[in-house]
Design an enzyme around this catalytic site. Structure first.
Site, PDB file in Angstrom:
ATOM      1  N   ALA A  96       0.865  -1.176   0.000  1.00 13.61           N
ATOM      2  CA  ALA A  96       0.000   0.000   0.000  1.00 13.61           C
ATOM      3  C   ALA A  96       0.902   1.227   0.000  1.00 13.61           C
ATOM      4  O   ALA A  96       2.080   1.142   0.346  1.00 13.61           O
ATOM      5  CB  ALA A  96      -0.873  -0.018   1.249  1.00 13.61           C
TER       6      ALA A  96
ATOM      7  N   GLU B 241      -0.786  -9.295  -1.398  1.00 15.40           N
ATOM      8  CA  GLU B 241      -2.228  -9.529  -1.225  1.00 15.40           C
ATOM      9  C   GLU B 241      -2.957  -9.417  -2.570  1.00 15.40           C
ATOM     10  O   GLU B 241      -3.894 -10.168  -2.849  1.00 15.40           O
ATOM     11  CB  GLU B 241      -2.782  -8.540  -0.195  1.00 15.40           C
ATOM     12  CG  GLU B 241      -2.274  -8.795   1.215  1.00 15.40           C
ATOM     13  CD  GLU B 241      -2.712  -7.725   2.190  1.00 15.40           C
ATOM     14  OE1 GLU B 241      -3.476  -8.059   3.116  1.00 15.40           O
ATOM     15  OE2 GLU B 241      -2.310  -6.553   2.007  1.00 15.40           O
TER      16      GLU B 241
ATOM     17  N   GLU C 272       4.174  -5.921   6.908  1.00 19.60           N
ATOM     18  CA  GLU C 272       3.399  -4.896   7.615  1.00 19.60           C
ATOM     19  C   GLU C 272       3.786  -4.804   9.095  1.00 19.60           C
ATOM     20  O   GLU C 272       3.702  -3.729   9.697  1.00 19.60           O
ATOM     21  CB  GLU C 272       1.895  -5.216   7.506  1.00 19.60           C
ATOM     22  CG  GLU C 272       1.272  -4.897   6.159  1.00 19.60           C
ATOM     23  CD  GLU C 272       1.445  -5.994   5.129  1.00 19.60           C
ATOM     24  OE1 GLU C 272       0.776  -5.938   4.084  1.00 19.60           O
ATOM     25  OE2 GLU C 272       2.265  -6.911   5.340  1.00 19.60           O
TER      26      GLU C 272
ATOM     27  N   GLY D 126       0.476  -5.171   0.534  1.00 21.89           N
ATOM     28  CA  GLY D 126      -0.685  -5.119  -0.364  1.00 21.89           C
ATOM     29  C   GLY D 126      -0.374  -5.647  -1.746  1.00 21.89           C
ATOM     30  O   GLY D 126      -1.274  -6.107  -2.466  1.00 21.89           O
TER      31      GLY D 126
HETATM   32  N1  T1G Z   1       4.678   3.400   0.056  1.00 22.64           N
HETATM   33  C1  T1G Z   1       5.193   4.617  -0.267  1.00 22.64           C
HETATM   34  N2  T1G Z   1       6.515   4.840  -0.554  1.00 22.64           N
HETATM   35  C2  T1G Z   1       7.312   3.775  -0.530  1.00 22.64           C
HETATM   36  C3  T1G Z   1       6.848   2.472  -0.205  1.00 22.64           C
HETATM   37  C4  T1G Z   1       5.457   2.310   0.093  1.00 22.64           C
HETATM   38  N3  T1G Z   1       4.939   1.122   0.397  1.00 22.64           N
HETATM   39  N4  T1G Z   1       7.901   1.635  -0.248  1.00 22.64           N
HETATM   40  C5  T1G Z   1       8.975   2.371  -0.596  1.00 22.64           C
HETATM   41  N5  T1G Z   1       8.638   3.652  -0.770  1.00 22.64           N
HETATM   42  C6  T1G Z   1       9.523   4.756  -1.169  1.00 22.64           C
HETATM   43  C7  T1G Z   1      10.600   5.054  -0.132  1.00 22.64           C
HETATM   44  O1  T1G Z   1      10.148   5.946   0.835  1.00 22.64           O
HETATM   45  C8  T1G Z   1      11.700   5.658  -1.001  1.00 22.64           C
HETATM   46  O2  T1G Z   1      11.347   7.000  -1.252  1.00 22.64           O
HETATM   47  C9  T1G Z   1      11.571   4.893  -2.302  1.00 22.64           C
HETATM   48  O3  T1G Z   1      10.252   4.337  -2.310  1.00 22.64           O
HETATM   49  C10 T1G Z   1      12.553   3.777  -2.443  1.00 22.64           C
HETATM   50  O4  T1G Z   1      12.462   2.963  -1.291  1.00 22.64           O
HETATM   51  C11 T1G Z   1      -2.933  -3.118   2.944  1.00 22.64           C
HETATM   52  C12 T1G Z   1      -1.279  -1.891   4.853  1.00 22.64           C
HETATM   53  C13 T1G Z   1      10.312  -2.017  -1.557  1.00 22.64           C
HETATM   54  C14 T1G Z   1      12.061  -3.269  -0.395  1.00 22.64           C
HETATM   55  O5  T1G Z   1       6.273  -2.325   4.019  1.00 22.64           O
HETATM   56  O6  T1G Z   1      10.487  -2.357   2.150  1.00 22.64           O
HETATM   57  O7  T1G Z   1       0.764  -2.896   2.217  1.00 22.64           O
HETATM   58  O8  T1G Z   1      13.240   8.079  -0.113  1.00 22.64           O
HETATM   59  O9  T1G Z   1      14.748   3.480  -0.399  1.00 22.64           O
HETATM   60  O10 T1G Z   1      16.010   0.005  -0.476  1.00 22.64           O
HETATM   61  O11 T1G Z   1      -1.794  -4.870   3.837  1.00 22.64           O
HETATM   62  O12 T1G Z   1      11.156   0.257   0.050  1.00 22.64           O
HETATM   63  O13 T1G Z   1      13.308   7.721  -2.585  1.00 22.64           O
HETATM   64  O14 T1G Z   1      11.704   9.381  -1.594  1.00 22.64           O
HETATM   65  O15 T1G Z   1      13.353   1.628   0.605  1.00 22.64           O
HETATM   66  O16 T1G Z   1      15.315  -0.514  -2.846  1.00 22.64           O
HETATM   67  C15 T1G Z   1       3.811  -2.869   3.066  1.00 22.64           C
HETATM   68  C16 T1G Z   1       8.026  -1.036   2.160  1.00 22.64           C
HETATM   69  C17 T1G Z   1       3.105  -1.572   3.130  1.00 22.64           C
HETATM   70  C18 T1G Z   1       7.368  -2.333   1.921  1.00 22.64           C
HETATM   71  C19 T1G Z   1      12.647  -1.226  -1.724  1.00 22.64           C
HETATM   72  N6  T1G Z   1       5.008  -2.747   2.278  1.00 22.64           N
HETATM   73  N7  T1G Z   1       9.132  -0.791   1.251  1.00 22.64           N
HETATM   74  O17 T1G Z   1      13.773  -0.993  -0.948  1.00 22.64           O
HETATM   75  O18 T1G Z   1      14.328   1.403  -1.712  1.00 22.64           O
HETATM   76  S1  T1G Z   1       1.705  -1.663   4.202  1.00 22.64           S
HETATM   77  C20 T1G Z   1       6.170  -2.464   2.842  1.00 22.64           C
HETATM   78  C21 T1G Z   1      10.293  -1.462   1.362  1.00 22.64           C
HETATM   79  C22 T1G Z   1       0.565  -2.556   3.317  1.00 22.64           C
HETATM   80  C23 T1G Z   1      -1.602  -3.688   3.190  1.00 22.64           C
HETATM   81  C24 T1G Z   1      -0.675  -2.910   4.055  1.00 22.64           C
HETATM   82  C25 T1G Z   1      11.406  -1.032   0.444  1.00 22.64           C
HETATM   83  C26 T1G Z   1      11.559  -1.908  -0.812  1.00 22.64           C
HETATM   84  P1  T1G Z   1      12.456   8.088  -1.385  1.00 22.64           P
HETATM   85  P2  T1G Z   1      13.781   2.387  -0.586  1.00 22.64           P
HETATM   86  P3  T1G Z   1      14.972  -0.045  -1.523  1.00 22.64           P
END
Ligand code: T1G
Length: 692
Positions: free
Chosen positions: A66, A108, A128, A105
């Site tokens: 998400a 999912e 999450e 998400g």
């Molecule tokens: N939403 C918004 N921005 C995101 C994002 C996300 N989910 N994931 C990464 N970014 C932005 C981050 O801030 C950075 O921005 C850029 O992307 C690169 O990220 C309904 C509720 C995918 C493994 O927890 O683990 O889904 O600093 O530096 O090292 O059930 O990002 O460049 O401006 O980390 O290559 C669940 C979170 C969400 C995954 C890539 N998903 N992301 O790593 O790059 S909750 C997560 C990561 C959800 C549902 C629920 C990592 C990555 P900027 P980065 P990276």
């Protein structure tokens, strides 16, 4: 090609529709993506020319979850649930084509497709829990139905990712495509259509839940196994409850449990803190005055001076990522001891199955030793890790300046000394920087990078990305005694000392800090570090409690006694002798001891830390408040679910912190409690550090 939204488009190839998501950098499920998927699926289901649908992403990864930046904002249509339900109930096969990371998400969404194919580098996870949350779009009910409850417990309470092979083995994907992913997925869709096989919805599956049904003790056993690691966190337990619901309840009732627990977490302080920290960690890597395109200096060979605890741990970080290291010592015996400890550490890690025996040999093979500093001449980076003596460090940097090639970076691992003074003894202060590792250096994630007055921007840029290369999280700080981490620590330790003079006892203070979520208390930490650091036996005259303890040969854990007594397992227990020494000391200082409440202990230990953080920001020693939080979470084990001292302050309210500090300033007459002007200004404006 039809544009569905600015983040999604649709093409039709020989009866197979391909919906392509394109929302850089990680194809998060922003409103435009959700709308695109929904519209695309609707369009395809209504179009007779479409026999099947492939969902794929452009860029470096499949949907990584998400859009976290949308959390806390007003919900925007369409909701994820309705979009995913539409997909799962579609009467045409939908195939998810996955590369990069299918996370949260994103996974999912893939679980609501009827089939999943991926390339060999794909990774899958429901992380999450790292955001203080749980999968809120059906993942808690669908994942266990595919991989089983045991695997789902591991994945959802740790956030760990699994690779393509394991995904295939567990049935999470049907195929690993070793050609072009898009054409492989389209070919797979054609096969499905040709086979005419009925579409299976994961929600209807039950087979993988049987073993858990037959083993009701599974969940409590699992709870016990993660209790220590997840102490204080709510989300892991909530994830477990959802999986229990998946095993014991019909799908829709399980979804209701998921929704209820998801909203509880989403509206709570822990997830707010962990979401804050997600971005804080990424912000810390950005240095406003060092442009992203600043060229970096190559680092292919590293030198480390000192084979002690820090030097050894630092060297292991390099070898762990394949960088050759040469360690310099003054005595052969010290060198052999240091190299021996490194090998022992690797062998222990191999015994735990975390690395292979070959890895042990490869990594030890990358670490060599020498007694001759001339052998550092061709190093790209040299890190000095000798004990804390400014004169000794100056002497070493003077020598290094004459030995190491031009363009190399000269770094000091000092935890408190003046980098500018060290740099000043060289003819290349622009190439001098502080790289402050935390003990054990091969384990602790934080690297406090200290820029001197003359440190060049390319040296800063190189050091920041080098930190990422050796799997550290870096925070850039300025020069002052103790930099950011230790400077703030000093405030807590000083108050802890004062509190035991006034009426508290070491174990009471430590219990408050451990219950707050810190890994150990102030006195346990002193005992671990050793009470005799900087203590001089000849000069000692019982002026402080620490003097008294050292004179009584209670130097800390290493002598089996310090503020606590320690048994053979190093388990601390309160000491009657220490209590006696403390009471005598208070009496000698004419202090009437009083009952000190746990609340007072917490406020007097934590609030001066926050106050010092504000001063650090005023002085520009830290770029942003969230960097201070990164330092304390990764360097000192501040509980992630409290976000860090500065975020914690904002969650309390700066007006509250200022008022309480002023109360103690008056009660104790101790100027330490005088609130920093910056904090007073923010409090008066009703703002927090996050507004800076
Ligand atoms: N939403 C918004 N921005 C995101 C994002 C996300 N989910 N994931 C990464 N970014 C932005 C981050 O801030 C950075 O921005 C850029 O992307 C690169 O990220 C309904 C509720 C995918 C493994 O927890 O683990 O889904 O600093 O530096 O090292 O059930 O990002 O460049 O401006 O980390 O290559 C669940 C979170 C969400 C995954 C890539 N998903 N992301 O790593 O790059 S909750 C997560 C990561 C959800 C549902 C629920 C990592 C990555 P900027 P980065 P990276």
């Amino acid at each position: 090609m039809t544009a569905l939204t600015d983040m999604a488009d649709l093409t039709l190839e020989d009866g197979i529709a391909v919906i392509t998501i394109d929302n850089p950098p990680v194809n998060a499920l922003s409103q435009g993506v959700r709308q695109g998927i929904k519209d695309g699926v609707e369009k395809c289901l209504a179009d007779n020319a479409v026999k099947a649908i492939v969902l794929i992403c452009a860029g470096r990864t499949f949907i990584a979850g998400a859009d976290i930046t949308e959390f806390g904002g007003a919900p925007k249509e369409p909701g994820l649930h309705e979009t995913l339900d539409r997909m799962e109930n579609a009467d045409k096969p939908i195939v998810a084509a996955i590369h990069g990371t299918a996370l949260g998400g994103g996974l999912e969404t893939a679980l609501c497709c009827h089939f999943r194919v991926c390339d060999s580098g794909a990774r899958f996870g429901l992380p999450e829990v790292n955001l203080g949350l749980l999968p809120g779009a059906g993942g808690t009910q669908r994942l266990p139905r595919v991989v089983g409850a045991e695997k789902a417990l591991q994945m959802m309470t740790s956030g760990v990712q699994i690779g393509a092979e394991e995904a295939l083995a567990t049935g999470l994907v049907e195929q690993i495509v070793d050609t072009d992913l898009r054409s492989g997925a389209v070919a797979f869709a054609h096969e499905v259509v040709a086979s005419g096989q009925p579409l299976q919805r994961i929600r209807d599956r039950d087979d993988k839940l049987q073993s858990a049904r037959g083993n009701p003790g599974l969940f409590d056993e699992f709870r016990k196994s993660i209790a220590r690691k997840t102490r204080g966190f709510l989300a892991p337990e909530y994830n477990i409850r959802c999986i229990e619901a998946a095993v014991n309840l019909p799908f829709d009732e399980g979804i209701a449990v998921e929704q209820k627990l998801f909203m509880e977490l989403m509206s709570g302080p822990q997830s707010r803190a962990q979401q804050y920290f997600f971005f804080a960690e990424r912000q810390a890597a950005k240095i406003p005055d060092v442009p992203r395109d600043t060229p970096e200096r190559p680092i292919n060979k590293v030198g480390v001076i000192g084979a002690g605890t820090m030097g050894g741990g630092i060297s292991m970080n390099m070898a762990n990522v394949g960088i050759p290291v040469i360690i310099i010592e003054t005595q052969q015996e010290a060198l052999d001891r240091g190299l021996g400890i490194i090998r022992k550490n690797y062998e222990n890690t191999a015994k735990k199955g975390r690395i292979s025996a070959d890895d042990v040999e490869t990594r030890c093979g990358l670490i060599t030793g020498s007694l001759d500093m001339q052998d550092l001449a061709d190093c790209d980076l040299v890190i000095e890790a000798v004990y804390e003596s400014l004169d000794l460090k100056k002497e070493i940097f003077t020598k290094l300046d004459g030995i190491v090639k031009a363009g190399a970076i000269l770094a000091s691992n000092t935890s408190a000394l003046d980098i500018n003074q060290i740099a000043a003894v060289t003819a290349r202060p622009e190439s001098v920087i502080g790289l402050h590792f935390f003990s054990p250096a091969n384990v602790m994630k934080l690297l406090e990078i200290v820029r001197g007055d003359h440190t060049a921007k390319d040296v800063i840029k190189t050091s920041m990305s080098f930190a990422k290369r050796i799997n550290k999280v870096a925070a850039l700080v300025g020069v002052c005694p103790g930099f950011v981490g230790n400077r703030i620590l000093f405030q807590r330790q000083a108050q802890a000392q004062q509190l035991i003079m006034e009426g508290a006892l070491p174990h009471q203070v430590d219990k408050v800090l451990v219950d707050f979520g810190l890994p150990m208390g102030a006195f346990q930490m002193s005992d671990l570090a050793g009470l005799d650091i900087g203590w001089n036996k000849q000069a000692s005259n019982g002026a402080t409690i620490r003097d008294m303890l050292c004179e009584a040969d209670r130097r800390g854990q290493k002598t089996g006694a310090g503020y606590y007594d320690y048994d053979e397992n190093r388990t601390p227990s309160p000491s009657a002798l220490v209590e006696k020494i403390i009471l005598e000391f208070s009496a000698k200082d004419g202090i009437d001891r009083r009952v000190v409440s746990d609340q007072e202990i917490l406020e007097r230990c934590i609030y001066p830390m926050i106050n010092e953080g504000a001063k650090i920001l005023e002085e520009g020693i830290a770029i942003r408040a969230s960097d201070i939080d990164v330092v304390w979470v990764y360097g000192y084990g501040w509980p992630l679910y409290r976000g860090g001292p500065m975020h914690y302050a904002d969650s309390i309210g700066l007006d509250q912190i200022v008022a309480t500090l002023r109360k103690y300033a008056e009660a104790t007459g101790d100027a330490t409690f005088e609130p920093a002007p910056l904090m007073v200004k923010l409090a008066e404006a009703g703002q927090g550090f996050s507004s800076l």
